[in-house]
Write an enzyme that holds these catalytic residues in place. Structure first.
Site, PDB file in Angstrom:
ATOM      1  N   LYS A 107     -24.052  35.699  56.478  1.00 15.70           N
ATOM      2  CA  LYS A 107     -24.447  36.405  57.695  1.00 15.70           C
ATOM      3  C   LYS A 107     -24.162  37.908  57.584  1.00 15.70           C
ATOM      4  CE  LYS A 107     -25.637  32.538  59.664  1.00 15.70           C
ATOM      5  NZ  LYS A 107     -27.059  32.226  59.932  1.00 15.70           N
ATOM      6  N   TYR A 135     -20.486  30.899  54.349  1.00  9.94           N
ATOM      7  CA  TYR A 135     -21.290  30.974  55.569  1.00  9.94           C
ATOM      8  C   TYR A 135     -21.153  32.345  56.224  1.00  9.94           C
ATOM      9  CZ  TYR A 135     -22.922  30.172  60.325  1.00  9.94           C
ATOM     10  OH  TYR A 135     -23.593  30.284  61.532  1.00  9.94           O
TER      11      TYR A 135
END
Length: 307
Positions: free
Chosen positions: A220, A216
């Site tokens: 980003k 995750y």
């Protein structure tokens, strides 16, 4: 100064950065008289949570036409019904968009091209945290990396021409805002010393290396790198592109995919430190409706431009 020009953060620990951005920044108010009347906006992942609330706040600024881009049309229609009650004069539509399908993304962008005569704002909010490794059958890529990075990049590239050509007659630039996270500052590439020839993106499809938090966070980080490169090709005079971190927000569905113990810890932490959904969504509205050309190519955290 823009994000590229700012010096890198020097704090030795991420919690220090978290504390400064989560608690020391103050919510920016909206300019007096701000109106989105006559404008058209797309918000992805908008049937619940931050997506829904940001859609509600945009409509409160007299947005004329809103497209809820969602995976489940049924859930999207339920959300649209609520929004229509608070904004009866706005045109609110629900369009199918599955971020795990390149075919769906292409079909959505084609519909934008054929079905809209105007597009001012695209807010790409769809995101995913997966508790376990899972490949998307259609693409062969790990699902969280697929949704958070690969599909978001494809959708961005396909929407950019429409944001450029379907903008207002007064030549005001279109706005493309992609939701990001402060955790992007902790991203790490899962390079496998036993497979030095393996391409970086392909390394995220290796179940032996999978970590839900690393995947995750790094998805980003990769979006930062994409934005950095994208601004070499896209002018702020045509489309203003930025990424936005809403901070740590409580009351969203992001914990629903976490393991039970992790979800419990996250909820407890959020209860003490988390922003409300309304406050978190205000960072989105700030990015798409308040920030101008100065935010092109920038990472926005807590209503401010950060490195």
């Amino acid at each position: 100064m823009d994000s590229k020009s700012l010096p890198p953060r020097r704090e030795p620990l991420f919690p220090t950065i978290f504390y400064k951005t989560q608690f020391c920044e103050r919510q920016a108010g909206l300019p007096a008289g701000l109106s989105l009347s006559s404008k058209v906006a797309i918000v992805t992942g908008s049937n619940a949570g931050l997506g829904f609330e940001s859609a509600r706040q945009l409509l409160a600024l007299n947005l004329s036409h809103l497209i809820l881009a969602v995976r489940s049309v049924e859930k999207g229609e339920a959300a649209a019904a609520k929004l229509r009650q608070s904004a009866p004069k706005a045109k609110i539509e629900v369009w199918k968009l599955d971020m795990c399908s390149y075919a769906s993304i292409r079909a959505f962008a084609e519909r934008v091209g054929k079905g809209l005569t105007r597009l001012d704002i695209a807010l790409l909010n769809a995101g995913l945290v997966k508790p376990s490794f899972e490949l998307v059958k259609e693409t062969g890529h790990e699902e969280s990396m697929q949704v958070n990075y690969l599909s978001s990049v494809l959708l961005s590239l396909l929407l950019l021409p429409h944001l450029r050509t379907k903008r207002a007659s007064n030549n005001e630039p279109g706005k493309l805002t992609i939701v990001n996270s402060g955790l992007s500052l902790t991203g790490k590439l899962p390079l496998n010393p036993n497979k030095p020839e393996q391409p970086i993106l392909k390394s995220f499809d290796d179940p032996e290396k999978f970590s839900n938090t690393t995947w995750y966070n790094t998805s980003k980080t990769l979006m930062h790198l994409f934005l950095w490169k994208l601004t070499e090709y896209v002018s702020a005079d045509d489309v203003i592109v930025n990424i936005v971190d809403p901070g740590y927000v409580k009351g969203t569905e992001s914990v629903s995919n976490m393991p039970k113990i992790t979800a419990l810890m996250a909820k407890s932490f959020a209860a003490v430190t988390g922003r409300t959904v309304e406050t978190g969504a205000s960072t989105y509205v700030d990015a798409v409706a308040v920030k101008g050309k100065e935010s092109h190519g920038c990472f926005l955290t807590s209503w401010r431009i950060h490195p």
